[in-house]
Design a protein around this motif. Structure first.
Motif, PDB file in Angstrom:
ATOM      1  N   GLY A   1      43.892   1.471  50.253  1.00 50.25           N
ATOM      2  CA  GLY A   1      44.957   2.156  50.980  1.00 50.25           C
ATOM      3  C   GLY A   1      44.415   3.466  51.533  1.00 50.25           C
ATOM      4  N   GLU A   2      45.020   3.899  52.630  1.00 47.52           N
ATOM      5  CA  GLU A   2      44.554   5.101  53.338  1.00 47.52           C
ATOM      6  C   GLU A   2      44.466   6.321  52.429  1.00 47.52           C
ATOM      7  OE1 GLU A   2      43.708   5.632  56.674  1.00 47.52           O
ATOM      8  OE2 GLU A   2      43.845   3.479  57.029  1.00 47.52           O
ATOM      9  N   GLU A   3      45.559   6.596  51.731  1.00 51.33           N
ATOM     10  CA  GLU A   3      45.627   7.821  50.939  1.00 51.33           C
ATOM     11  C   GLU A   3      44.616   7.837  49.800  1.00 51.33           C
ATOM     12  OE1 GLU A   3      49.176   9.878  48.554  1.00 51.33           O
ATOM     13  OE2 GLU A   3      49.699   9.294  50.608  1.00 51.33           O
ATOM     14  N   ARG A   4      44.537   6.746  49.060  1.00 49.80           N
ATOM     15  CA  ARG A   4      43.585   6.677  47.942  1.00 49.80           C
ATOM     16  C   ARG A   4      42.146   6.741  48.442  1.00 49.80           C
ATOM     17  NH1 ARG A   4      44.048   1.831  44.324  1.00 49.80           N
ATOM     18  NH2 ARG A   4      42.566   2.965  43.045  1.00 49.80           N
ATOM     19  N   PHE A   5      41.858   6.031  49.546  1.00 49.22           N
ATOM     20  CA  PHE A   5      40.493   6.047  50.067  1.00 49.22           C
ATOM     21  C   PHE A   5      40.117   7.442  50.547  1.00 49.22           C
ATOM     22  CE2 PHE A   5      37.098   5.624  53.139  1.00 49.22           C
ATOM     23  CZ  PHE A   5      36.180   4.877  52.404  1.00 49.22           C
ATOM     24  N   ASP A   6      41.016   8.108  51.277  1.00 44.82           N
ATOM     25  CA  ASP A   6      40.726   9.470  51.745  1.00 44.82           C
ATOM     26  C   ASP A   6      40.505  10.410  50.568  1.00 44.82           C
ATOM     27  OD1 ASP A   6      40.866   8.702  54.398  1.00 44.82           O
ATOM     28  OD2 ASP A   6      42.921   9.444  54.685  1.00 44.82           O
ATOM     29  N   ALA A   7      41.316  10.282  49.524  1.00 46.13           N
ATOM     30  CA  ALA A   7      41.149  11.121  48.331  1.00 46.13           C
ATOM     31  C   ALA A   7      39.819  10.821  47.647  1.00 46.13           C
ATOM     32  CB  ALA A   7      42.314  10.910  47.362  1.00 46.13           C
ATOM     33  N   PHE A   8      39.473   9.542  47.543  1.00 46.24           N
ATOM     34  CA  PHE A   8      38.196   9.155  46.945  1.00 46.24           C
ATOM     35  C   PHE A   8      37.035   9.759  47.727  1.00 46.24           C
ATOM     36  CE2 PHE A   8      34.602   6.256  47.681  1.00 46.24           C
ATOM     37  CZ  PHE A   8      33.990   6.329  46.439  1.00 46.24           C
ATOM     38  N   LYS A   9      37.062   9.594  49.044  1.00 41.77           N
ATOM     39  CA  LYS A   9      35.949  10.074  49.854  1.00 41.77           C
ATOM     40  C   LYS A   9      35.854  11.598  49.804  1.00 41.77           C
ATOM     41  CE  LYS A   9      33.500   9.172  54.080  1.00 41.77           C
ATOM     42  NZ  LYS A   9      33.488   8.536  55.377  1.00 41.77           N
ATOM     43  N   ASP A  10      36.984  12.288  49.825  1.00 42.94           N
ATOM     44  CA  ASP A  10      36.976  13.750  49.702  1.00 42.94           C
ATOM     45  C   ASP A  10      36.370  14.180  48.370  1.00 42.94           C
ATOM     46  OD1 ASP A  10      38.139  14.086  52.206  1.00 42.94           O
ATOM     47  OD2 ASP A  10      40.150  14.427  51.408  1.00 42.94           O
ATOM     48  N   ALA A  11      36.788  13.526  47.292  1.00 40.62           N
ATOM     49  CA  ALA A  11      36.267  13.864  45.967  1.00 40.62           C
ATOM     50  C   ALA A  11      34.778  13.533  45.871  1.00 40.62           C
ATOM     51  CB  ALA A  11      37.054  13.123  44.882  1.00 40.62           C
ATOM     52  N   PHE A  12      34.377  12.381  46.392  1.00 41.11           N
ATOM     53  CA  PHE A  12      32.973  11.971  46.352  1.00 41.11           C
ATOM     54  C   PHE A  12      32.112  12.959  47.134  1.00 41.11           C
ATOM     55  CE2 PHE A  12      29.354   9.108  47.119  1.00 41.11           C
ATOM     56  CZ  PHE A  12      29.203   8.565  45.858  1.00 41.11           C
ATOM     57  N   ARG A  13      32.597  13.370  48.313  1.00 38.44           N
ATOM     58  CA  ARG A  13      31.887  14.353  49.145  1.00 38.44           C
ATOM     59  C   ARG A  13      31.725  15.672  48.383  1.00 38.44           C
ATOM     60  NH1 ARG A  13      35.315  14.274  53.065  1.00 38.44           N
ATOM     61  NH2 ARG A  13      34.379  12.541  54.157  1.00 38.44           N
ATOM     62  N   GLU A  14      32.792  16.109  47.699  1.00 37.37           N
ATOM     63  CA  GLU A  14      32.729  17.362  46.952  1.00 37.37           C
ATOM     64  C   GLU A  14      31.763  17.268  45.773  1.00 37.37           C
ATOM     65  OE1 GLU A  14      35.694  20.491  44.655  1.00 37.37           O
ATOM     66  OE2 GLU A  14      36.535  18.971  45.981  1.00 37.37           O
ATOM     67  N   VAL A  15      31.784  16.157  45.052  1.00 31.26           N
ATOM     68  CA  VAL A  15      30.856  15.972  43.929  1.00 31.26           C
ATOM     69  C   VAL A  15      29.417  15.991  44.450  1.00 31.26           C
ATOM     70  CG1 VAL A  15      30.040  14.300  42.206  1.00 31.26           C
ATOM     71  CG2 VAL A  15      32.487  14.794  42.412  1.00 31.26           C
ATOM     72  N   ALA A  16      29.156  15.291  45.560  1.00 29.05           N
ATOM     73  CA  ALA A  16      27.807  15.266  46.131  1.00 29.05           C
ATOM     74  C   ALA A  16      27.373  16.669  46.564  1.00 29.05           C
ATOM     75  CB  ALA A  16      27.757  14.300  47.310  1.00 29.05           C
ATOM     76  N   ARG A  17      28.268  17.388  47.212  1.00 31.46           N
ATOM     77  CA  ARG A  17      27.950  18.753  47.661  1.00 31.46           C
ATOM     78  C   ARG A  17      27.660  19.655  46.461  1.00 31.46           C
ATOM     79  NH1 ARG A  17      31.731  19.159  51.213  1.00 31.46           N
ATOM     80  NH2 ARG A  17      33.351  19.672  49.723  1.00 31.46           N
ATOM     81  N   ASN A  18      28.485  19.567  45.428  1.00 31.06           N
ATOM     82  CA  ASN A  18      28.270  20.386  44.232  1.00 31.06           C
ATOM     83  C   ASN A  18      26.963  20.033  43.534  1.00 31.06           C
ATOM     84  OD1 ASN A  18      30.671  21.767  44.624  1.00 31.06           O
ATOM     85  ND2 ASN A  18      31.841  20.463  43.249  1.00 31.06           N
ATOM     86  N   GLN A  19      26.633  18.752  43.493  1.00 25.94           N
ATOM     87  CA  GLN A  19      25.394  18.331  42.849  1.00 25.94           C
ATOM     88  C   GLN A  19      24.177  18.813  43.639  1.00 25.94           C
ATOM     89  OE1 GLN A  19      25.231  16.921  39.794  1.00 25.94           O
ATOM     90  NE2 GLN A  19      23.028  17.292  39.960  1.00 25.94           N
ATOM     91  N   ARG A  20      24.234  18.709  44.968  1.00 29.18           N
ATOM     92  CA  ARG A  20      23.127  19.208  45.789  1.00 29.18           C
ATOM     93  C   ARG A  20      22.952  20.700  45.613  1.00 29.18           C
ATOM     94  NH1 ARG A  20      25.454  15.817  49.637  1.00 29.18           N
ATOM     95  NH2 ARG A  20      26.297  17.621  50.723  1.00 29.18           N
ATOM     96  N   ALA A  21      24.046  21.433  45.475  1.00 25.26           N
ATOM     97  CA  ALA A  21      23.972  22.877  45.289  1.00 25.26           C
ATOM     98  C   ALA A  21      23.250  23.230  43.995  1.00 25.26           C
ATOM     99  CB  ALA A  21      25.373  23.494  45.310  1.00 25.26           C
ATOM    100  N   ARG A  22      23.335  22.377  42.998  1.00 30.79           N
ATOM    101  CA  ARG A  22      22.666  22.606  41.715  1.00 30.79           C
ATOM    102  C   ARG A  22      21.150  22.491  41.854  1.00 30.79           C
ATOM    103  NH1 ARG A  22      25.101  24.643  37.462  1.00 30.79           N
ATOM    104  NH2 ARG A  22      23.749  23.424  36.139  1.00 30.79           N
ATOM    105  N   GLN A  23      20.683  21.758  42.870  1.00 29.23           N
ATOM    106  CA  GLN A  23      19.240  21.592  43.068  1.00 29.23           C
ATOM    107  C   GLN A  23      18.577  22.921  43.430  1.00 29.23           C
ATOM    108  OE1 GLN A  23      19.559  18.490  46.088  1.00 29.23           O
ATOM    109  NE2 GLN A  23      18.467  17.115  44.702  1.00 29.23           N
ATOM    110  N   THR A  24      19.314  23.765  44.117  1.00 29.80           N
ATOM    111  CA  THR A  24      18.737  25.046  44.544  1.00 29.80           C
ATOM    112  C   THR A  24      19.085  26.173  43.587  1.00 29.80           C
ATOM    113  OG1 THR A  24      20.664  25.498  45.951  1.00 29.80           O
ATOM    114  CG2 THR A  24      18.778  24.377  46.974  1.00 29.80           C
ATOM    115  N   ALA A  25      19.966  25.890  42.639  1.00 31.60           N
ATOM    116  CA  ALA A  25      20.382  26.947  41.695  1.00 31.60           C
ATOM    117  C   ALA A  25      19.359  27.167  40.606  1.00 31.60           C
ATOM    118  CB  ALA A  25      21.718  26.575  41.074  1.00 31.60           C
TER     119      ALA A  25
END
Length: 149
Positions: free
Chosen positions: A125-149
């Protein structure tokens, strides 16, 4: 719950998703005239510009070491997906430019990935998929940020 009890951790889930996506993507690309591309080639093909891009920029975009990108570019040149051309801004530098065959692969890969994404969007469904992708994008961004920390 631990992975030992059947609940895979984030790394396992991300790996399973990546392998399943790649398997479908590269099977379908082979069916559509690109049997020679492999997952490692995505390090270059996914980050190309139609006008070309320097290998150092491909390295930065993909997060891969410059030597790895160079090896993959060599493979893609041999397969006819890209060519090296002098950079008009600096004749000493080279730009990696997709060939017509390379542009075709990129367009087909993007269409296949969009189709896969749409399938998951319909399933969740649209809402669940958008929420999943937003959360996945945020987790990926946060994890990449840890590489430089």
């Amino acid at each position: 719950m631990s992975a030992e009890r059947g609940d895979p951790d984030l790394g396992m889930l991300a790996g399973q998703l990546m392998r399943a996506l790649q398997e479908e993507l590269f099977r379908r690309l082979a069916e559509q005239g690109h049997p020679d591309v492999r997952p490692r080639h995505g390090t270059v093909l996914a980050f190309l510009d139609p006008a070309g891009v320097r290998a150092t920029e491909l390295s930065a975009r993909s997060g891969q070491h410059k030597q790895i990108v160079g090896t993959i570019v060599d493979e893609l040149v041999a397969l006819g997906y890209v060519r090296r051309e002098p950079d008009p801004a600096d004749r000493r530098a080279k730009r990696i430019v997709p060939t017509e065959h390379g542009l075709d692969e990129v367009a087909k890969a993007r269409a296949i990935l969009a189709d896969i994404e749409q399938r998951h969007r319909r399933t969740l469904g649209e809402e669940r998929f958008d929420a999943f992708k937003d959360a996945f994008r945020e987790v990926a961004r946060n994890q990449r940020a840890r590489q430089t920390a």
